[in-house]
Design a protein around this motif. Structure first.
Motif, short mmCIF file in Angstrom:
data_model
loop_
_atom_site.label_atom_id
_atom_site.label_comp_id
_atom_site.label_asym_id
_atom_site.label_seq_id
_atom_site.Cartn_x
_atom_site.Cartn_y
_atom_site.Cartn_z
N ALA A 203 -42.77 19.48 8.50
CA ALA A 203 -44.52 19.39 9.00
C ALA A 203 -44.23 18.02 8.92
CB ALA A 203 -45.61 19.58 7.03
N PRO A 204 -45.20 16.98 10.18
CA PRO A 204 -45.28 15.73 10.39
C PRO A 204 -45.13 14.95 9.40
CG PRO A 204 -46.44 16.72 11.59
CD PRO A 204 -45.97 18.16 10.79
N ASP A 205 -45.51 15.05 8.05
CA ASP A 205 -45.60 13.98 6.32
C ASP A 205 -44.08 14.38 5.91
OD1 ASP A 205 -45.82 17.16 5.66
OD2 ASP A 205 -47.06 16.67 4.16
N ARG A 206 -43.53 15.27 6.47
CA ARG A 206 -41.91 15.07 5.88
C ARG A 206 -41.03 14.54 6.72
NH1 ARG A 206 -38.12 18.91 3.65
NH2 ARG A 206 -36.60 17.88 3.64
N LEU A 207 -41.74 13.89 8.12
CA LEU A 207 -40.60 13.61 9.20
C LEU A 207 -40.66 11.98 8.65
CD1 LEU A 207 -40.10 16.04 11.84
CD2 LEU A 207 -38.47 15.72 10.00
N ALA A 208 -41.99 11.62 8.76
CA ALA A 208 -42.62 10.78 9.17
C ALA A 208 -41.72 9.22 8.33
CB ALA A 208 -44.15 10.41 8.99
N PRO A 209 -41.39 9.70 7.21
CA PRO A 209 -41.06 8.61 6.89
C PRO A 209 -39.04 8.41 6.86
CG PRO A 209 -41.68 10.09 4.98
CD PRO A 209 -41.96 10.97 6.59
N PHE A 210 -39.30 9.19 7.36
CA PHE A 210 -38.28 8.80 8.50
C PHE A 210 -37.86 8.46 9.66
CE2 PHE A 210 -37.31 12.30 4.82
CZ PHE A 210 -36.23 11.91 4.81
N GLN A 211 -39.14 7.93 10.30
CA GLN A 211 -39.00 7.50 11.87
C GLN A 211 -38.26 6.05 11.77
OE1 GLN A 211 -42.74 9.19 14.80
NE2 GLN A 211 -43.15 8.13 12.12
N ASP A 212 -38.55 5.18 10.28
CA ASP A 212 -37.37 4.12 10.99
C ASP A 212 -36.26 3.94 10.63
OD1 ASP A 212 -40.59 2.41 11.35
OD2 ASP A 212 -40.39 2.33 8.90
N LEU A 213 -35.48 4.90 9.99
CA LEU A 213 -34.30 5.04 9.44
C LEU A 213 -34.08 5.60 10.58
CD1 LEU A 213 -32.08 5.15 7.03
CD2 LEU A 213 -33.13 6.97 7.03
N PHE A 214 -34.29 6.53 11.66
CA PHE A 214 -33.93 7.02 12.73
C PHE A 214 -34.97 6.32 13.91
CE2 PHE A 214 -32.18 10.02 8.69
CZ PHE A 214 -31.36 9.75 9.02
N PRO A 215 -34.28 5.83 14.52
CA PRO A 215 -35.36 5.49 15.82
C PRO A 215 -34.29 6.21 16.95
CG PRO A 215 -33.93 3.63 14.88
CD PRO A 215 -33.87 4.20 14.10
N PRO A 216 -35.22 6.54 18.54
CA PRO A 216 -34.23 6.73 19.18
C PRO A 216 -33.20 5.72 19.66
CG PRO A 216 -36.91 7.04 19.39
CD PRO A 216 -36.34 6.15 18.26
N VAL A 217 -32.03 7.13 19.99
CA VAL A 217 -30.56 6.30 20.31
C VAL A 217 -30.26 6.66 21.71
CG1 VAL A 217 -30.39 6.01 18.42
CG2 VAL A 217 -29.72 7.48 19.41
N GLU A 218 -29.91 5.73 22.45
CA GLU A 218 -29.67 6.18 23.42
C GLU A 218 -27.51 6.08 23.96
OE1 GLU A 218 -31.99 4.22 27.52
OE2 GLU A 218 -29.15 3.63 26.92
N HIS A 219 -27.24 7.73 24.46
CA HIS A 219 -25.76 7.85 24.49
C HIS A 219 -25.54 8.59 26.39
CE1 HIS A 219 -26.10 7.30 20.29
NE2 HIS A 219 -26.04 8.82 19.79
N PRO A 220 -24.33 7.91 26.48
CA PRO A 220 -23.59 8.95 27.35
C PRO A 220 -24.49 9.79 27.52
CG PRO A 220 -22.00 7.22 26.80
CD PRO A 220 -22.92 8.10 25.53
N VAL A 221 -24.86 10.56 28.71
CA VAL A 221 -24.51 12.31 29.42
C VAL A 221 -23.58 12.28 29.34
CG1 VAL A 221 -25.57 13.61 31.21
CG2 VAL A 221 -27.73 11.71 29.77
#
Length: 312
Positions: A203-221
Motif C-alpha cells: 500500500a502507498p503508506d508502506r512505500l511513502a517513507p522510502f521515497q527519500d531513501l530511494f529517489p529515482p536514478v538513471e542508468h544506461p539502457v
C-alpha cells in the motif's frame, strides 16, 4: 509479372507483421565475449544447462571457506555462465553469507522481510499470503545507484511441484537486437524507480517513507559489464519507468520492445529446485523470474545480495 517456362511468377497478397515484437528465426547464441580465452575448469565439474546461460557445479562444498584459487575459478565460471547451480548444499544463513562475501560487501533491503540477519532476505510463501515478487522478469534493485553485483539464493522448503526460477541472458538479448534498435539505445539512459515494482504488492503508506531513501536514478539502457566488456540490456519491467529525453509515447513503445527480449526461450535457463540447492547469479548480466505455479503449497527461500558498482 515475370513469366517462366513453368508459367507466370507467383504473387503473394500483402501481409505485414506488426512492428516492435519478437520474431521467429535463427538467433545469435554467443556465450562468451569476443576474444575471451576459454580454459578448462580444474577444481570442479561443470554441467551446462543451456546454450549461453546456466551451469551446474559439482565437487564444491560451499559450507567450507573458499581458497583463493577456488574463488577465482568460481568467479570465472560465473562470468562465463552467468548463473551457477549447486545441489544439496544445505547452508546455514551464516555459511550462505560467508560464501557471498567472497564477492564483496553484503546489501540490505528494508523493503523485504529479513531472515536471520538484516542482510538475509526471506521469502516465505504459502496459502493465504500475498504472492509477491514473482511472475515478472526483472533485475534486482536497479532502483539503487549501485545495483547488486549478484545474489545467492537457497531454497529451504520446496513445493511438491512448481516454484522453478528462470534466468535470461541479457547479453544475448542485446546481441540479437536489430541494428536500428541498437543505434537508438546504445547511448540512451533510462530512469529506474522502486515504486512500480513494489506498488503491486504494498500500500502507498508502506512505500511513502522510502521515497527519500530511494529517489529515482538513471542508468544506461545498455550496460557494459565491468569484467567481461559485454554489452547487455539493462532495463526491466519492475523498475524502469522511462527513457530519458524521449516523449512518453516513444519511450513506452521502445521499452515494451526491450522488456520483451527476456521472454525469448533461447536466452533462458530454468532451474527445478530441491531443498538445500543454491543458485548464484550475476545480477549485472541477467534477469530472473520466479514462477508462482504451486498454488497454496509452501515455498521458502533465503537470499543474500552482494553490493555492486555504478552501471556504465
Amino acid at each position: 509479372m515475370t513469366a517462366t517456362a513453368a508459367g507466370p511468377a507467383a504473387i503473394l497478397r500483402e501481409a505485414r507483421i506488426p512492428g516492435d515484437g519478437i520474431y521467429e528465426g535463427t538467433r545469435i547464441l554467443r556465450r562468451l565475449p569476443a576474444g575471451w580465452q576459454e580454459r578448462p575448469y580444474e577444481l570442479f565439474d561443470v554441467a551446462p544447462q543451456a546454450s549461453t546461460i546456466g551451469a551446474e557445479i559439482s565437487g564444491v562444498d560451499l559450507s567450507r571457506p573458499l581458497t583463493p584459487p577456488l574463488r577465482d575459478e568460481l568467479n570465472r565460471a560465473l562470468l562465463e555462465w552467468k548463473v551457477l547451480f549447486f545441489r544439496s548444499q544445505h547452508l546455514t544463513s551464516d555459511q550462505q553469507r560467508s560464501f557471498a562475501r567472497n564477492w564483496g560487501e553484503l546489501e540490505t533491503n528494508p523493503l523485504l522481510a529479513a531472515g536471520a540477519s538484516e542482510d538475509v532476505v526471506r521469502f516465505d510463501k504459502s496459502g493465504g499470503t500475498t504472492p509477491t515478487f514473482e511472475n515478472v522478469w526483472h533485475t534486482d534493485v536497479t532502483f539503487r545507484e549501485r545495483p547488486a553485483l549478484g545474489a545467492v539464493l537457497q531454497l529451504r522448503e520446496v513445493p511438491p511441484f512448481g516454484g522453478d526460477t528462470m534466468w535470461a541472458d541479457m547479453a544475448a538479448a542485446y546481441d540479437n537486437l536489430p541494428q536500428e534498435v541498437k543505434d537508438r539505445v546504445d547511448d540512451a539512459r533510462a530512469v529506474h524507480d522502486f515504486i512500480p515494482g513494489f506498488a503491486r504488492f504494498y500500500a502507498p503508506d508502506r512505500l511513502a517513507p522510502f521515497q527519500d531513501l530511494f529517489p529515482p536514478v538513471e542508468h544506461p539502457v545498455v550496460r557494459t559489464h565491468p569484467d567481461t566488456g559485454r554489452r547487455m540490456l539493462f532495463v526491466n519491467t519492475s523498475f524502469t519507468t522511462r527513457i530519458s529525453g524521449m516523449n512518453r509515447e516513444e519511450s513506452d513503445r521502445l521499452l515494451r520492445l526491450l522488456f520483451q527480449q527476456a521472454h525469448v526461450p533461447e536466452y533462458q535457463v530454468r532451474f527445478r529446485w530441491q531443498p538445500g540447492d543454491i543458485a548464484f547469479w550475476d545480477n549485472r548480466a541477467t534477469q530472473h523470474y520466479a514462477v508462482n505455479d504451486y498454488g497454496s503449497r509452501r515455498r521458502v527461500a533465503e537470499r543474500v545480495a552482494i553490493a555492486g558498482d555504478r552501471p556504465r
